[in-house]
Design an enzyme around this catalytic site. Structure first.
Site, PDB file in Angstrom:
ATOM      1  N   ARG A   1       0.864  -1.176   0.000  1.00  0.00           N
ATOM      2  CA  ARG A   1       0.000   0.000   0.000  1.00  0.00           C
ATOM      3  C   ARG A   1       0.901   1.226   0.000  1.00  0.00           C
ATOM      4  O   ARG A   1       1.519   1.528   1.011  1.00  0.00           O
ATOM      5  CB  ARG A   1      -0.896  -0.029   1.240  1.00  0.00           C
ATOM      6  CG  ARG A   1      -2.097   0.890   1.155  1.00  0.00           C
ATOM      7  CD  ARG A   1      -2.774   0.992   2.512  1.00  0.00           C
ATOM      8  NE  ARG A   1      -1.971   1.790   3.433  1.00  0.00           N
ATOM      9  CZ  ARG A   1      -2.102   1.758   4.759  1.00  0.00           C
ATOM     10  NH1 ARG A   1      -2.974   0.957   5.337  1.00  0.00           N
ATOM     11  NH2 ARG A   1      -1.343   2.526   5.514  1.00  0.00           N
TER      12      ARG A   1
ATOM     13  N   HIS B   1      -4.433   4.304   4.143  1.00  0.00           N
ATOM     14  CA  HIS B   1      -5.577   3.379   4.110  1.00  0.00           C
ATOM     15  C   HIS B   1      -6.742   4.073   3.427  1.00  0.00           C
ATOM     16  O   HIS B   1      -7.325   3.566   2.482  1.00  0.00           O
ATOM     17  CB  HIS B   1      -5.950   2.948   5.530  1.00  0.00           C
ATOM     18  CG  HIS B   1      -7.307   2.326   5.622  1.00  0.00           C
ATOM     19  ND1 HIS B   1      -7.601   1.104   5.061  1.00  0.00           N
ATOM     20  CD2 HIS B   1      -8.467   2.770   6.180  1.00  0.00           C
ATOM     21  CE1 HIS B   1      -8.883   0.822   5.291  1.00  0.00           C
ATOM     22  NE2 HIS B   1      -9.422   1.812   5.946  1.00  0.00           N
TER      23      HIS B   1
ATOM     24  N   TYR C   1       2.669   5.472  11.964  1.00  0.00           N
ATOM     25  CA  TYR C   1       2.968   4.076  12.308  1.00  0.00           C
ATOM     26  C   TYR C   1       3.908   3.344  11.340  1.00  0.00           C
ATOM     27  O   TYR C   1       4.406   2.276  11.675  1.00  0.00           O
ATOM     28  CB  TYR C   1       1.660   3.276  12.471  1.00  0.00           C
ATOM     29  CG  TYR C   1       0.728   3.344  11.285  1.00  0.00           C
ATOM     30  CD1 TYR C   1       0.931   2.536  10.177  1.00  0.00           C
ATOM     31  CD2 TYR C   1      -0.355   4.218  11.280  1.00  0.00           C
ATOM     32  CE1 TYR C   1       0.079   2.592   9.088  1.00  0.00           C
ATOM     33  CE2 TYR C   1      -1.216   4.289  10.193  1.00  0.00           C
ATOM     34  CZ  TYR C   1      -0.998   3.474   9.101  1.00  0.00           C
ATOM     35  OH  TYR C   1      -1.842   3.537   8.035  1.00  0.00           O
TER      36      TYR C   1
END
Lengths: 347, 329
Positions: free
Chosen positions: A246, A250, A259
């Site tokens: 990715r 998100h 993160y």
């Protein structure tokens, strides 16, 4: 892990591509379109003109390579929420997809009749169960379709995915489970999601499971065409794990900088499927700066036209609040709709 | 009209609808070879084969989830969930998808799905196999929820449920499967959304939900001895509620008791009582009372289980309270 395309654009030794020059350019076109839509939708979202957007960025080879194995006339897609180019290729017009995220009229943005795409699911893995029933329903009616169901490695932790794959195996339903392992479920890493390898679960359900380099268009297409052929021949489902990355957030509510480990994104970007496919086209002698510029301009024009068409779509009407709660609305729903209309029409 | 068992009336509805329409199929646990845990689907496998009478793995969510997919493909699935308790495993698919998916996407998909939900207590099946979760489904827009209490309605409502384009939660009280009643020979539907006046009376209205409508009828006979003339309404359709039948009745009797087997807190009776006081407050001569099951998990012990669900005695006692009689504690 199955891989056909090297990062430098050459084929692995003994590798063989099933995609001809025209299909390779078509695939690149979908991938570039997807990348551009991600950028445009994100910008519109920041301007408050677009709802939440989940970018495909980084996963274009997995989405496009798998969708190109389908025949839109007979096959179905049961999407999650990160498969935009697959839906457009399957016949769901881009302006309608964008219009929906902009909250335009439900009538103007709905999936046209005859387009074999289920509504996208943001409740994880539930679509896998619909896909099994849909596939089995098609077979019961003597229809030839195969259903490709998309989900992520995060959704694979939901009990729904187990139940769906188990039933699909038992009933030999013509389904392809396309697991997009993009390494992250918001901030939950792949390691936190499962101690095992995802594609190996298929063995427990009694059908084939394969793992492919999800940034390799050729490998994804090969695995998907084999899986679709098996399903069409009545040989049951397949689980394909596309190992990919990715490369964006998100969705537009997320901030991966909180993160992602240092250096992770930079390393993942080296696997970007778009430069790899372009390198392959160049390796074949089919690509140069001029060809790229022409394709980019064409795609940019198409995306801009779709954005403008979506912005020009009518807004929702007050009665859309009550329409479609039921196929046949009970009297109370009809009355509430009528009262609302009277209320908004009063001066 | 011939008399038939409730379970046979259900079976006839399934059989006749499957004969009439190739798109109708049954799916569930142990419904084929075994004929269903309550023998409702007995014989269907032999007649229609395993493609239309589908025995599944023990996985309630995918039974409903795959039925939703099959419905979208153009079929008309009839799901049997072994007990309504197990439907909680499928609650996500029912509430998040069957009820919403059409609305979420502007009418793109239609989900003509029937979920048969045997429920209710009385057979010492204990708390994980015998509850009345009517309210969990009746509260959801996008679903229709019905609860037949006679063989005639069991057949007619199941046919109507299979034929409608909306998803229907079909509540079957396990205690009624072996009851008998007249069932018409002709092809008929019992309309969804209509309550039935089972007994005409003038002193109070007793609204019964599912099997409690049957007990309310027995209570009404007992109330005759007390010189109380009760009107008994079988709610039949929990969503939508037939307010006009309820209003007509309460405007005549001016008093009302609602009886259900489920918990009264946030229950069907709460909805009926609130809806009636809103509509006919000035016609009421007394507060509407609710009677329901004890607010405990269903006990296994026979006596405790009996004590946990409303009995005819309980209905008589509450009815007398509604009409203002002094009742012995």
């Amino acid at each position: 892990m199955r891989r056909l395309l090297q990062p430098d654009g050459s084929l692995v030794e003994g590798g063989c591509s099933r995609l001809g020059p025209e299909q390779l350019v078509e695939a690149l076109r979908w991938m570039l379109l997807s990348r551009l839509v991600d950028a445009r939708a994100t910008a519109l979202q920041r301007q408050g003109r677009f709802g939440t957007h989940s970018p495909v960025k980084g996963q274009e080879a997995s989405v496009v390579g798998s969708a190109m194995a389908l025949d839109p006339a007979v096959d179905w897609i049961a999407p999650s929420y990160r498969e935009l180019p697959a839906l457009v290729r399957h016949g769901y017009p881009l302006e309608r997809i964008l219009g929906r995220s902009m909250g335009r009229s439900p009538a103007a943005t709905r999936i046209p009749d005859g387009v074999n795409v289920l509504p996208n699911q943001v409740a994880l893995a539930t679509q896998l169960q619909h896909a099994v029933g849909l596939a089995w329903g098609l077979r019961l009616q003597g229809r030839p379709g195969v259903v490709m169901a998309y989900f992520g490695e995060g959704a694979a932790s939901e009990g729904d995915s187990h139940e769906a794959m188990n039933l699909a195996g038992v009933r030999r339903a013509p389904v392809v489970f396309l697991l997009m392992n993009n390494q992250w479920a918001i901030s939950t890493s792949r390691e936190v999601q499962s101690a095992g390898q995802f594609f190996r679960r298929a063995e427990g359900y009694g059908f084939a499971g394969v793992q492919v380099d999800g940034n390799d268009l050729l490998a994804v297409f090969e695995a998907a065409t084999d899986a679709v052929a098996r399903a069409r021949a009545g040989e049951g489902p397949t689980l394909i794990e596309c190992v990919t990355y990715r490369l964006s957030f998100h969705n537009t509510t997320d901030n991966p900088r909180r993160y992602l480990p240092p250096g992770w994104l930079e390393r993942a970007e080296c696997e970007d499927p778009i430069p790899r496919l372009e390198a392959h086209l160049a390796w074949l002698g089919l690509w140069d700066q001029g060809a790229r510029a022409a394709l980019e301009a064409e795609v940019a024009e198409e995306v801009e036209a779709a954005v403008q068409a979506a912005l020009a779509m009518p807004p929702s009407r007050p009665e859309d609040l009550f329409d479609q709660v039921y196929a046949l609305p009970p009297e109370r729903v009809r009355r509430q709709r009528q009262e609302l209309l009277q209320h908004v029409q009063e001066p | 009209m011939p008399e038939k068992l409730f379970r046979v009336a259900l079976r006839e509805a399934l059989k006749e609808e499957m004969e009439r329409d190739d798109r109708v199929f049954c799916i569930g646990e142990d419904i084929g070879l075994f004929g269903g845990s309550y023998r409702v689907t007995e014989g269907l496998l032999d007649q229609f084969g395993p493609m239309r009478v589908v025995d599944t793995p023990i996985a309630e969510e995918v039974i409903v989830g795959s039925a939703i997919g099959a419905a979208i493909s153009g079929l008309r699935p009839v799901v049997e969930i072994m007990t309504i308790n197990f439907s909680l495993l499928a609650y996500d698919q029912i509430v998040q998808n069957a009820a919403k998916i059409r609305y979420m996407f502007g009418g793109e998909v239609t989900v003509p799905l029937v979920v048969r939900l045997p429920g209710g207590a009385g057979h010492q099946l204990s708390s994980q196999h015998s509850h009345s979760f009517e309210a969990l489904y009746a509260m959801i827009p996008g679903l229709l929820t019905v609860a037949p209490t006679t063989p005639e309605d069991a057949k007619g409502l199941l046919k109507a449920a299979i034929r409608t384009e909306n998803p229907v939660m079909f509540l079957e009280s396990m205690s009624l499967y072996n009851t008998r009643g007249e069932v018409p020979d002709d092809d008929y539907e019992t309309p969804i959304g209509k309550a039935a006046v089972r007994r005409v009376g003038r002193d109070l209205t007793i609204v019964g939900v599912s099997r409690q409508a049957v007990l309310a009828g027995l209570a009404a006979q007992r109330l005759e001895d007390e010189d109380v003339d009760a009107e008994v309404i079988d709610l039949r359709s929990l969503r939508p509620i037939d307010w006009s039948t309820l209003i007509d009745s309460v405007q005549k009797t001016n008093r009302c008791l609602v009886v259900e087997e489920g918990w009264t807190t946030y229950g069907v009776g709460a909805e009926v009582a609130a809806g009636l006081q809103q509509r006919v407050f000035d016609d009421l001569d007394a507060p509407i009372l609710r009677l329901g099951g004890a607010e405990v998990p269903m006990p296994y012990n026979r006596e405790l289980e009996r004590a946990a669900i409303p009995s005819v005695d309980d209905i008589v006692r509450e009815a007398l309270r509604v009409v203002g009689r002094r009742v012995a504690a």
